[in-house]
Design an enzyme around this catalytic site. Structure first.
Site, PDB file in Angstrom:
ATOM      1  CB  CYS A  77      -0.972  -0.055   1.171  1.00 36.59           C
ATOM      2  SG  CYS A  77      -2.447   0.926   0.853  1.00 36.59           S
ATOM      3  CG  HIS A 174      -3.016  -3.136   4.029  1.00 34.03           C
ATOM      4  ND1 HIS A 174      -1.992  -2.455   4.635  1.00 34.03           N
ATOM      5  CD2 HIS A 174      -3.781  -2.209   3.420  1.00 34.03           C
ATOM      6  CE1 HIS A 174      -2.122  -1.177   4.401  1.00 34.03           C
ATOM      7  NE2 HIS A 174      -3.201  -0.980   3.667  1.00 34.03           N
ATOM      8  CD  GLU A 176       0.046  -5.092   6.067  1.00 32.59           C
ATOM      9  OE1 GLU A 176       0.120  -5.801   5.045  1.00 32.59           O
ATOM     10  OE2 GLU A 176      -0.195  -3.877   6.037  1.00 32.59           O
TER      11      GLU A 176
HETATM   12  N1  GLN Z   1      -3.594   6.407   1.100  1.00 33.39           N
HETATM   13  C1  GLN Z   1      -2.288   6.154   1.606  1.00 33.39           C
HETATM   14  C2  GLN Z   1      -1.229   6.902   0.809  1.00 33.39           C
HETATM   15  O1  GLN Z   1      -1.531   7.496  -0.160  1.00 33.39           O
HETATM   16  C3  GLN Z   1      -1.999   4.663   1.585  1.00 33.39           C
HETATM   17  C4  GLN Z   1      -2.991   3.920   2.461  1.00 33.39           C
HETATM   18  C5  GLN Z   1      -2.465   2.674   3.083  1.00 33.39           C
HETATM   19  O2  GLN Z   1      -1.263   2.412   3.148  1.00 33.39           O
HETATM   20  N2  GLN Z   1      -3.388   1.873   3.583  1.00 33.39           N
HETATM   21  O3  GLN Z   1      -0.103   6.911   1.172  1.00 33.39           O
END
Ligand code: GLN
Length: 192
Positions: A77, A174, A176
């Site tokens: 992410c 994610h 994790e």
């Molecule tokens: N929206 C976050 C970003 O732009 C990422 C979100 C997340 O890691 N769950 O960095």
């Protein structure tokens, strides 16, 4: 096997727990010296702008770029955004992976979702046949992959949510936050 998790911001402790469950020596990385002796590094989810700013403040940018030349790195992410070459936004990026990402591509927090993904490479590597249940939270989309980067997984409509470039891995979701350890196992195999 010793894997580091970048512990500047975000859900690094969930990655540490997952790695420990798999019997891996897992360490928190906050300073350049913490990279010594690691086989690989995970960059967790969180807020990519914050992770980037803190990496600059702790003089981690160059050491992380160097580390990524020869070691496995996996960004989940926000971590995937930080690994990318292009996020169409003015924020510090490692620029290690030849992917273009679009931040918050699925909308706001309330638009977070879960879905099952068929990831051939992952199933093959772990000798399993069941789909991978993926959790997306204000997730980025991998808009395009370039050079040696390849698509690892896409949604049914074709939008890319996981990519790999040699020993570098990026997932919009994610792993994790689930009890499925297969993605961590896959990463460990890249790191070894
Ligand atoms: N929206 C976050 C970003 O732009 C990422 C979100 C997340 O890691 N769950 O960095």
């Amino acid at each position: 096997m010793r894997i580091g998790v970048l512990a500047l911001q975000g859900d690094f402790s969930e990655h540490i727990s997952m790695l420990k469950r798999l019997g891996v020596d897992a360490v928190e990385v906050r300073l350049p010296k913490h990279l010594d002796g690691l086989n690989g590094l995970i960059i967790p989810g969180g807020e990519s702008t914050t992770i980037g700013k803190l990496a600059v403040a702790y003089d981690l940018m160059e050491p992380l770029k160097q580390f990524g030349q020869s070691h496995a790195i996996w960004g989940t992410c926000a971590g995937a955004i930080f690994l990318s070459k292009d996020a169409s936004s003015d924020q510090p990026l490692l620029g290690l992976m030849d992917i273009k990402v679009q931040r918050n591509a699925f909308g706001r927090q309330v638009d977070s979702f879960e879905t099952d993904l068929e990831i051939d490479e992952l199933m093959k590597a772990t000798g399993t046949e069941h789909a991978y249940h993926a959790v997306f939270i204000r997730a980025p989309l991998i808009e395009s992959v370039h050079g040696n980067a390849k698509v690892l997984s896409a949604l049914e409509d074709g939008r890319i949510v996981a990519a790999q470039e040699g020993h570098l891995l990026a997932t919009s979701f994610h792993p994790e936050l689930t009890s499925d350890t297969r993605f961590h196992e896959y990463f460990i195999s890249l790191a070894s």
